[in-house]
Structures are given as structure tokens and as C-alpha cells.
Design a protein around this motif. Structure first.
Motif, PDB file in Angstrom:
ATOM      1  N   ILE A  86     -29.953 -87.607 -21.148  1.00  0.00           N
ATOM      2  CA  ILE A  86     -28.944 -86.632 -21.543  1.00  0.00           C
ATOM      3  C   ILE A  86     -27.599 -87.353 -21.488  1.00  0.00           C
ATOM      4  O   ILE A  86     -27.111 -87.685 -20.406  1.00  0.00           O
ATOM      5  N   VAL A  87     -27.024 -87.627 -22.649  1.00  0.00           N
ATOM      6  CA  VAL A  87     -25.863 -88.515 -22.714  1.00  0.00           C
ATOM      7  C   VAL A  87     -24.626 -87.768 -23.200  1.00  0.00           C
ATOM      8  O   VAL A  87     -24.618 -87.197 -24.301  1.00  0.00           O
ATOM      9  N   TYR A  88     -23.598 -87.780 -22.373  1.00  0.00           N
ATOM     10  CA  TYR A  88     -22.294 -87.236 -22.740  1.00  0.00           C
ATOM     11  C   TYR A  88     -21.419 -88.398 -23.181  1.00  0.00           C
ATOM     12  O   TYR A  88     -21.132 -89.308 -22.392  1.00  0.00           O
ATOM     13  N   CYS A  89     -21.034 -88.372 -24.438  1.00  0.00           N
ATOM     14  CA  CYS A  89     -20.292 -89.465 -25.069  1.00  0.00           C
ATOM     15  C   CYS A  89     -18.847 -89.025 -25.244  1.00  0.00           C
ATOM     16  O   CYS A  89     -18.581 -88.060 -25.964  1.00  0.00           O
ATOM     17  N   VAL A  90     -17.922 -89.726 -24.600  1.00  0.00           N
ATOM     18  CA  VAL A  90     -16.523 -89.317 -24.690  1.00  0.00           C
ATOM     19  C   VAL A  90     -15.645 -90.461 -25.176  1.00  0.00           C
ATOM     20  O   VAL A  90     -15.902 -91.632 -24.904  1.00  0.00           O
ATOM     21  N   ALA A  91     -14.608 -90.095 -25.913  1.00  0.00           N
ATOM     22  CA  ALA A  91     -13.615 -91.037 -26.431  1.00  0.00           C
ATOM     23  C   ALA A  91     -12.476 -90.209 -27.003  1.00  0.00           C
ATOM     24  O   ALA A  91     -12.571 -88.977 -27.104  1.00  0.00           O
ATOM     25  N   ARG A  92     -11.411 -90.881 -27.411  1.00  0.00           N
ATOM     26  CA  ARG A  92     -10.278 -90.156 -27.983  1.00  0.00           C
ATOM     27  C   ARG A  92     -10.590 -89.604 -29.371  1.00  0.00           C
ATOM     28  O   ARG A  92     -10.044 -88.586 -29.768  1.00  0.00           O
ATOM     29  N   SER A  93     -11.465 -90.281 -30.110  1.00  0.00           N
ATOM     30  CA  SER A  93     -11.773 -89.883 -31.477  1.00  0.00           C
ATOM     31  C   SER A  93     -13.181 -89.291 -31.575  1.00  0.00           C
ATOM     32  O   SER A  93     -14.176 -90.027 -31.548  1.00  0.00           O
ATOM     33  N   VAL A  94     -13.249 -87.978 -31.692  1.00  0.00           N
ATOM     34  CA  VAL A  94     -14.541 -87.301 -31.815  1.00  0.00           C
ATOM     35  C   VAL A  94     -15.188 -87.608 -33.165  1.00  0.00           C
ATOM     36  O   VAL A  94     -16.413 -87.714 -33.278  1.00  0.00           O
ATOM     37  N   ASP A  95     -14.361 -87.750 -34.200  1.00  0.00           N
ATOM     38  CA  ASP A  95     -14.880 -88.007 -35.546  1.00  0.00           C
ATOM     39  C   ASP A  95     -15.762 -89.256 -35.587  1.00  0.00           C
ATOM     40  O   ASP A  95     -16.731 -89.304 -36.352  1.00  0.00           O
ATOM     41  N   LYS A  96     -15.419 -90.252 -34.785  1.00  0.00           N
ATOM     42  CA  LYS A  96     -16.172 -91.503 -34.791  1.00  0.00           C
ATOM     43  C   LYS A  96     -17.481 -91.411 -34.009  1.00  0.00           C
ATOM     44  O   LYS A  96     -18.229 -92.386 -33.942  1.00  0.00           O
ATOM     45  N   GLN A 156     -25.452 -86.237 -33.923  1.00  0.00           N
ATOM     46  CA  GLN A 156     -26.636 -86.020 -34.751  1.00  0.00           C
ATOM     47  C   GLN A 156     -27.899 -86.541 -34.077  1.00  0.00           C
ATOM     48  O   GLN A 156     -28.995 -86.012 -34.298  1.00  0.00           O
ATOM     49  N   LEU A 157     -27.748 -87.563 -33.245  1.00  0.00           N
ATOM     50  CA  LEU A 157     -28.900 -88.104 -32.502  1.00  0.00           C
ATOM     51  C   LEU A 157     -29.293 -87.220 -31.319  1.00  0.00           C
ATOM     52  O   LEU A 157     -30.375 -87.376 -30.757  1.00  0.00           O
ATOM     53  N   GLY A 158     -28.379 -86.330 -30.927  1.00  0.00           N
ATOM     54  CA  GLY A 158     -28.657 -85.463 -29.779  1.00  0.00           C
ATOM     55  C   GLY A 158     -27.721 -85.684 -28.610  1.00  0.00           C
ATOM     56  O   GLY A 158     -27.915 -85.094 -27.539  1.00  0.00           O
ATOM     57  N   GLY A 159     -26.712 -86.525 -28.803  1.00  0.00           N
ATOM     58  CA  GLY A 159     -25.733 -86.741 -27.752  1.00  0.00           C
ATOM     59  C   GLY A 159     -24.748 -85.587 -27.665  1.00  0.00           C
ATOM     60  O   GLY A 159     -24.553 -84.840 -28.627  1.00  0.00           O
ATOM     61  N   HIS A 160     -24.129 -85.440 -26.505  1.00  0.00           N
ATOM     62  CA  HIS A 160     -23.101 -84.417 -26.291  1.00  0.00           C
ATOM     63  C   HIS A 160     -21.755 -85.108 -26.466  1.00  0.00           C
ATOM     64  O   HIS A 160     -21.371 -85.938 -25.636  1.00  0.00           O
ATOM     65  N   VAL A 161     -21.052 -84.769 -27.510  1.00  0.00           N
ATOM     66  CA  VAL A 161     -19.823 -85.472 -27.877  1.00  0.00           C
ATOM     67  C   VAL A 161     -18.598 -84.649 -27.479  1.00  0.00           C
ATOM     68  O   VAL A 161     -18.513 -83.457 -27.795  1.00  0.00           O
ATOM     69  N   MET A 162     -17.656 -85.290 -26.788  1.00  0.00           N
ATOM     70  CA  MET A 162     -16.435 -84.605 -26.361  1.00  0.00           C
ATOM     71  C   MET A 162     -15.240 -85.541 -26.446  1.00  0.00           C
ATOM     72  O   MET A 162     -15.373 -86.751 -26.252  1.00  0.00           O
TER      73      MET A 162
END
Length: 272
Positions: A30-40, A46-52
Motif C-alpha cells: 500500500i503505497v502513498y506517493c507524495v510530491a509537489r506535482s500531483v499531475d506527474k 492508475q497502478l493503484g498508488g495513493h497520490v497526494m
């Protein structure tokens, strides 16, 4: 998977953070992926990651992300402090605002997020914190004073943190990438101002830029980082340090055995 981990990764919008996030998601975590740019990071979603969205220099962003992960999962098993960038230029010419920004991301950003996550790991009496430093945390290069200073700082910070949190079942690991083909060199190249290329340090600056351009596409495939992260997460008792990637072990070894002046000469011979 029975050993599914809740993982929070900073700097997941590009480079080794993104590639590792992809592989961790594919491995069933279960992966929460964070960065300043959500668009990237839409491909990660789409792979199933949680993007914030999260800027590691923003306290409100950090509090929001940690609260959301805890609300949804009840735990954070792994924190990978991966966000960072390289500030390069002559010490005399870089502004203190640039220097402060380097430390805000590479050092204080790590500290902010780690402080927010630690209480939850302590409550569970378990957790893994991975801090990305660099082979640059063990060696040095001309024009990289503040980048190297930030990475040397993270080496010391991580060692102290490891001792402090051990009694709570929390492990701290340092990831020290060598040269990785992630566009880091291009980012460094873009840092240099027109003034630096024509100022009192122009001989060294332009020699450095020529050397960087030659190696612009060099470095190990980012999969070496992804494979190492998977290894660290799966290990029952991970090592305290993982030095991986092109030239990393060689340069750190040379730095250790040659001494300062000999290592200086070898470095500067590359920038004539």
C-alpha cells in the motif's frame, strides 16, 4: 500478500522515487506517493498508488498527509524520505536564500516529516525509516558545497536517530545512491547562472559543466534503487547503509584510503 506494508514515499513524481513506487505497488504494498506535482504521479494512481500533494517545506501539507494515511490505514510501516535536489555553484556566488532553500528540502523537510510520523511508529513499536543521502554524503566535489553539506548532515542525523528510536522497534536505514540515470545531472546543470559561467570562477564552472554534459546520460539504471528498496523493506534486519549505483563504492573507497590531498588531485584532474 501477507507481508503487505503501508509505505509513504516523498519525491515520488520522478526519478528513482517514481520507479521504486511503481515496483512497490506492483509488489502488492500500500503505497502513498507524495510530491509537489500531483499531475506527474497520475500513472502511479492508475497502478493503484495513493497520490497526494505534499511540499516537505510545508507543515500543513505534512500534517494533512500523515493524518490521511493514519485515518485510512491506521499505521505507517515505512517512511522513505526521498525528496531532494542538488544545489551547485561557487560558495561565494550562491545566495543565502538559495542555501536556505537547499537545507529546507534536503534536511529540514526530512526532519519535519519524520517528527510527524515517529509518534505513530512508536505507538505500534515498529517501523522503518529510510533516508536517501548520497555517495555525496561521504565524498565531496567542487562547486557542490551546500549539496554535500546537506547530505553529510543527513548522514549524521540518521545515525543519531537510529540510536534514539531503536528501543521502540524502529529501524533507520541510509540509502546512498551513486550515479543514477535520473536526470540529476541535468538538474545540476540548470542550477548554474549565466553570471557564474562568466564570473571569477568561470574556468572551474565551465570545466565542470563540460564534464557534467559528458556524463549527462550516465549512471546506473534506477532499477538498482528500486531493487535495493525492496530488499530493505523485506529484510528482517536490514543493514544501516546501502551504497549502490555507478561509482559509489569506488569513490567512497578512494576517499577513505587516499586522504584529502590525493583525492583532491584526482577530483580536480577531471575539471581541467
Amino acid at each position: 500478500m501477507s507481508n503487505k506494508k503501508v509505505i509513504l514515499i516523498t519525491g515520488a513524481s520522478s526519478g528513482m522515487g517514481k520507479i521504486s513506487a511503481q515496483d512497490l505497488i506492483k509488489a502488492g504494498h500500500i503505497v502513498y506517493c507524495v510530491a509537489r506535482s500531483v499531475d506527474k504521479m497520475q500513472d502511479l494512481a492508475q497502478l493503484g498508488g495513493h497520490v497526494m500533494k505534499m511540499d516537505v517545506t510545508n507543515e500543513a501539507d505534512i500534517e494533512s498527509v500523515v493524518a490521511k494515511v493514519m485515518a485510512e490505514q491506521g499505521r505507517i510501516d515505512v517512511l522513505w524520505n526521498n525528496a531532494g535536489y542538488g544545489l551547485y555553484g561557487p560558495v561565494e556566488e550562491l545566495s543565502m536564500e538559495q542555501v536556505q532553500a537547499q537545507f529546507e528540502v534536503n534536511v529540514y523537510g526530512v526532519a519535519r516529516l519524520t517528527k510527524a510520523v515517529l509518534p505513530h511508529m512508536r505507538a505500534k513499536k515498529a517501523g522503518l525509516i529510510i533516508n536517501t543521502t548520497s555517495m555525496g554524503g561521504k565524498i565531496y566535489t567542487p562547486l557542490g558545497a551546500w549539496y554535500h553539506a546537506s547530505k553529510h548532515a543527513m548522514e549524521g542525523y540518521s545515525d543519531c536517530l537510529r540510536l534514539e528510536v531503536a528501543e521502540f522497534g524502529i529501524k533507520v536505514v541510509v540509502l546512498e545512491p551513486g550515479m543514477i540515470a535520473t536526470g540529476f545531472n541535468q538538474g545540476v546543470n540548470d542550477n548554474f547562472s549565466h553570471a557564474s559561467k562568466n564570473g571569477p570562477y568561470k574556468r572551474l564552472v565551465n570545466a565542470y559543466l563540460r564534464a557534467m554534459e559528458k556524463g549527462m546520460d550516465g549512471g546506473s539504471n534506477p532499477s538498482v534503487i528500486s531493487n535495493t528498496i525492496l530488499k530493505i523493506i523485506d529484510a528482517k534486519n536490514p543493514k544501516t547503509r546501502y551504497l549502490v549505483g555507478q561509482n559509489g563504492k569506488l569513490l567512497v573507497y578512494m576517499r577513505r584510503i587516499l586522504g584529502d590531498k590525493a583525492f583532491d588531485r584526482i577530483l580536480m584532474s577531471q575539471f581541467k
